[in-house]
Design a protein around this motif. Structure first.
Motif, short mmCIF file in Angstrom:
data_model
loop_
_atom_site.label_atom_id
_atom_site.label_comp_id
_atom_site.label_asym_id
_atom_site.label_seq_id
_atom_site.Cartn_x
_atom_site.Cartn_y
_atom_site.Cartn_z
N SER A 88 0.39 -1.03 -0.06
CA SER A 88 -0.39 -0.09 0.03
C SER A 88 0.85 1.45 -0.06
CB SER A 88 -1.13 0.19 0.75
OG SER A 88 -0.11 -0.27 2.59
N GLU A 89 2.09 1.36 0.39
CA GLU A 89 3.05 2.62 0.40
C GLU A 89 3.71 2.76 -1.01
OE1 GLU A 89 6.57 4.12 2.75
OE2 GLU A 89 5.39 1.99 3.96
N PRO A 90 3.96 4.00 -1.40
CA PRO A 90 4.59 3.54 -2.66
C PRO A 90 6.24 3.90 -2.27
CG PRO A 90 2.99 5.79 -2.25
CD PRO A 90 2.82 4.87 -2.06
N LEU A 91 7.58 2.68 -3.53
CA LEU A 91 8.47 3.26 -3.58
C LEU A 91 8.82 4.66 -3.38
CD1 LEU A 91 8.68 -0.33 -4.33
CD2 LEU A 91 8.06 0.28 -2.01
N PRO A 92 10.32 4.77 -3.24
CA PRO A 92 10.71 6.53 -2.93
C PRO A 92 11.93 6.15 -4.60
CG PRO A 92 11.52 5.19 -1.28
CD PRO A 92 10.67 4.55 -1.61
N VAL A 93 11.35 5.62 -5.60
CA VAL A 93 12.17 5.72 -6.78
C VAL A 93 10.83 6.14 -8.08
CG1 VAL A 93 13.39 4.13 -5.80
CG2 VAL A 93 11.65 3.13 -7.35
N PRO A 94 11.90 6.83 -9.02
CA PRO A 94 10.91 7.27 -10.64
C PRO A 94 10.13 6.28 -10.86
CG PRO A 94 13.69 8.00 -10.54
CD PRO A 94 13.03 7.38 -9.09
N GLY A 95 8.49 5.72 -10.87
CA GLY A 95 7.84 4.84 -11.27
C GLY A 95 8.08 3.94 -11.99
N ALA A 143 14.49 -15.53 -12.59
CA ALA A 143 14.79 -15.41 -11.45
C ALA A 143 14.64 -13.93 -10.57
CB ALA A 143 14.93 -16.20 -10.03
N VAL A 144 13.87 -13.10 -10.24
CA VAL A 144 13.48 -11.61 -9.65
C VAL A 144 13.53 -11.57 -8.37
CG1 VAL A 144 12.09 -9.60 -10.96
CG2 VAL A 144 12.77 -11.23 -12.04
N GLU A 145 14.00 -10.99 -7.28
CA GLU A 145 13.74 -10.56 -6.29
C GLU A 145 13.82 -9.26 -6.09
OE1 GLU A 145 16.86 -12.54 -4.47
OE2 GLU A 145 16.27 -14.64 -5.03
N ILE A 146 12.92 -8.12 -5.22
CA ILE A 146 13.05 -7.28 -4.89
C ILE A 146 13.01 -7.08 -3.91
CG2 ILE A 146 11.56 -5.48 -6.19
CD1 ILE A 146 10.52 -6.65 -8.62
N ARG A 147 13.36 -6.26 -3.29
CA ARG A 147 13.28 -5.95 -1.52
C ARG A 147 13.40 -3.85 -1.45
NH1 ARG A 147 16.58 -6.37 2.45
NH2 ARG A 147 18.91 -6.40 0.93
N HIS A 148 13.05 -3.62 -0.61
CA HIS A 148 13.24 -2.42 -0.13
C HIS A 148 13.56 -2.02 1.26
CE1 HIS A 148 11.47 1.55 1.53
NE2 HIS A 148 12.33 1.89 0.89
N ASP A 149 14.84 -2.00 1.70
CA ASP A 149 15.78 -2.29 3.15
C ASP A 149 14.70 -1.24 3.63
OD1 ASP A 149 17.14 -2.22 5.05
OD2 ASP A 149 18.67 -3.38 3.79
N ARG A 150 14.23 -0.99 4.61
CA ARG A 150 13.87 0.00 5.51
C ARG A 150 14.90 1.29 5.91
NH1 ARG A 150 8.60 1.36 6.10
NH2 ARG A 150 6.53 -0.49 5.12
N LEU A 160 16.05 0.85 -2.63
CA LEU A 160 14.92 -0.62 -3.75
C LEU A 160 16.87 -1.07 -4.21
CD1 LEU A 160 12.67 -1.79 -4.06
CD2 LEU A 160 12.90 0.02 -6.38
N SER A 161 16.96 -2.42 -3.77
CA SER A 161 17.09 -3.57 -4.18
C SER A 161 16.40 -4.74 -5.14
CB SER A 161 17.95 -4.08 -3.73
OG SER A 161 17.13 -5.61 -2.65
N ILE A 162 17.01 -4.56 -6.50
CA ILE A 162 16.16 -5.74 -8.20
C ILE A 162 17.52 -5.76 -8.36
CG2 ILE A 162 15.40 -5.10 -9.70
CD1 ILE A 162 14.26 -2.85 -9.46
N SER A 163 17.55 -7.58 -8.17
CA SER A 163 18.40 -8.65 -8.74
C SER A 163 17.76 -9.58 -9.70
CB SER A 163 18.47 -9.78 -7.88
OG SER A 163 19.07 -10.60 -8.08
N VAL A 164 17.69 -9.87 -11.40
CA VAL A 164 17.48 -10.57 -12.04
C VAL A 164 17.79 -11.21 -12.64
CG1 VAL A 164 16.59 -10.54 -14.61
CG2 VAL A 164 16.07 -8.59 -13.12
N TRP A 187 20.82 -1.47 -7.37
CA TRP A 187 20.36 -0.89 -6.11
C TRP A 187 19.94 1.08 -6.74
CZ3 TRP A 187 24.07 -4.26 -6.87
CH2 TRP A 187 24.46 -4.98 -5.75
N LEU A 188 19.37 1.35 -5.38
CA LEU A 188 18.44 2.43 -5.71
C LEU A 188 18.49 3.34 -4.78
CD1 LEU A 188 15.76 1.64 -9.13
CD2 LEU A 188 17.11 2.57 -9.04
N PRO A 189 18.62 4.48 -4.66
CA PRO A 189 18.12 4.79 -3.27
C PRO A 189 17.03 5.77 -3.49
CG PRO A 189 19.93 6.19 -4.96
CD PRO A 189 19.68 5.21 -4.83
N ALA A 190 16.01 6.17 -2.00
CA ALA A 190 14.77 6.85 -2.36
C ALA A 190 15.66 8.28 -2.68
CB ALA A 190 15.08 6.76 -0.72
N HIS A 191 14.28 8.93 -3.22
CA HIS A 191 13.99 10.06 -3.44
C HIS A 191 12.89 10.77 -2.68
CE1 HIS A 191 17.56 10.28 -6.14
NE2 HIS A 191 16.97 8.65 -6.26
#
Length: 484
Positions: free
Chosen positions: A364-371, A396-403, A408-412, A471-475
């Motif tokens: 339910s929460e937007p991820l702080p990276v350009p959509g 295999a795709v793994e997406i994780r938001h490290d609080r 935001l990390s994306i692994s393909v 790896w994508l930093p928050a904005h």
């Protein structure tokens, strides 16, 4: 360092003469030191010769009196003896006996009989030759008196060497004056020659400064130096200006062509970005045709169509945003990630592949990276992995938001052969140029990640193929506006 900086910042027309003068001072100091050393040696030799002559005359007259240790006869001999040379005048003569005490002297009041020999004569005694006291203008000599191989006494004498000192002083002043005149002459000559040598370079520098606002004019033949390296420099300057003018004209001619090429690159990127969601849209239309009567399928398909068309709209917005940086897109939603899985589904199913999908992020929460940008980059990576995995492969795709790090990390990962050097360079080298053939999707991924301030790493996946990690930093603090 400060002194060196000041010297280097001094104009060459002053620096060269100063260096020449300094060099002359050093050379003059060395030459003067050698001249004075040679003069010192010559004067010592001359003093030795005169002292020897003086002592030779005294030795014969004093020997009988010294053998008898007769003080009065020794006084009488000293009183009757006169200098044998006008060049060196004896100031004081002292005769000592066997035990080293004074028998007689020419100044008995200062050096009485049976007293100790004055200390100023000790150096001459230790050397058994003459020595010079330049400050006192005195020379000292010593001669032991031997009879049948035994020392029975000695003669010590001091001499007036004022003319030696005067000669030395005159030579020093002559050297200083000569060296000073030579240093000034060479400094003046160096200044004149340097000004003449630097003048063409100064003219060239002035011409370059004057042309700072535009291309400077070339030199006419009468402005050239007659010959040498400076003439070649002027020819080179004229050739450089001519080449620069030709280059400027060529750039003007290519300006329009470059505009057309830019439009072509933009059209290519937009076509590639729009083409990916179109496959899913056509698939959705086909689903409506077959199963449109089913309300659940219809609602799901219409929602997918709406999001797909929104993605195409976002492509146009992103393209406009590239030229209108005051606008940006919306943040990434988990729904966008689900869209990627749905849109990549037909390509995965067509090849009989398996897609492992894992998302660890709040729904339910937007991820702080350009959509849109990250959504499209992920779609490109998944489609590229599917193409590399081959029939029956696995993606295999793994997406994780490290609080904690708000990242935001994306692994393909895939089971394909892995990346070659060119593909790895396109993904990992910031600002890498667009590949000449193929690889446009990876190049777009690199551009999108760079724009989001992220980073990409390429390695070997546990599945055996390639592994791409983003790896994508928050904005969160950026203000976003509609790009349309």
């Amino acid at each position: 360092m400060k002194l060196l900086d000041r010297v280097l910042s001094t104009p060459m027309t002053l620096r060269v003469p100063l260096l020449v003068a300094a060099l002359m001072v050093v050379v003059s100091a060395v030459i003067s030191e050698r001249v004075l050393d040679r003069l010192h040696g010559m004067q010592e030799q001359q003093l030795d010769s005169l002292v020897t002559t003086y002592f030779d005359g005294l030795t014969t007259a004093l020997m009988p009196a010294v053998l008898r240790q007769d003080i009065w006869e020794t006084y009488d001999v000293l009183d009757r003896t006169h200098p044998v040379s006008n060049a060196v005048s004896p100031v004081e003569t002292i005769v000592t006996g066997r035990d080293g005490t004074v028998l007689a002297s020419t100044d008995p009041r200062r050096v009485p009989a049976l007293s100790e020999l004055p200390i100023e004569y000790q150096n001459a005694i230790s050397r058994e030759t003459s020595s010079i006291d330049w400050e006192g203008s005195r020379g000292f000599g010593y001669r032991p008196l031997r009879y049948q191989g035994k020392i029975v006494g000695a003669i010590s004498a001091s001499f007036d060497i004022a003319h030696f000192v005067q000669e030395r002083r005159e030579i020093i002043w002559t050297l200083l004056a000569t060296n000073g005149v030579l240093a000034l002459f060479f400094a003046a000559a160096g200044y004149a020659l340097t000004r003449r040598m630097v003048k063409p370079v100064t003219t060239l520098a002035q011409r370059m400064k004057a042309g700072a606002a535009g291309l400077p004019s070339t030199f006419s033949p009468d402005e050239f130096p007659r010959r040498g390296e400076l003439a070649e420099l002027f020819h080179g300057f004229n050739a450089l200006i001519a080449a620069e003018r030709e280059k400027r004209d060529l750039l003007h001619r290519l300006a329009e062509e470059e505009k057309l090429a830019s439009l072509g690159r933009l059209a290519s990127s937009m076509a590639h970005e729009i083409n990916n969601p179109l496959g899913g849209l056509f698939n959705s239309i086909d689903t409506l045709r077959r199963h449109g009567a089913n309300e659940g399928v219809r609602e799901t398909t219409l929602s997918l169509l709406e999001r797909g068309l929104g993605g195409i709209r976002d492509v146009v917005r992103a393209t406009l945003a590239a030229y209108r940086p005051d606008r940006a897109g919306r943040p990434l939603l988990v729904q966008d990630l689900d869209d990627v899985r749905i849109l990549a589904g037909p390509a995965i199913d067509e090849k009989g592949q398996t897609l492992d999908w894992s998302v660890e992020a709040p729904a339910s929460e937007p991820l702080p990276v350009p959509g849109h940008e990250i959504r499209q980059a992920l779609l490109n990576l998944v489609l590229n992995a599917s193409a590399a995995a081959g029939r029956g492969g696995r993606v295999a795709v793994e997406i994780r938001h490290d609080r904690k790090t708000d990242e935001l990390s994306i692994s393909v990962n895939d089971t394909g052969p892995g990346f070659d050097h060119e593909a790895s360079r396109v993904l990992t080298a910031p600002g890498a140029p667009q590949p000449s053939g193929g690889g446009l999707g990876l190049w777009m991924v690199r551009r999108m990640v760079d724009a989001a301030g992220g980073r990409v790493e390429v390695g070997r996946a546990s599945l055996g193929g390639a592994k791409v990690e983003v790896w994508l930093p928050a904005h969160r603090e950026e203000e976003r506006h509609d790009a349309a």
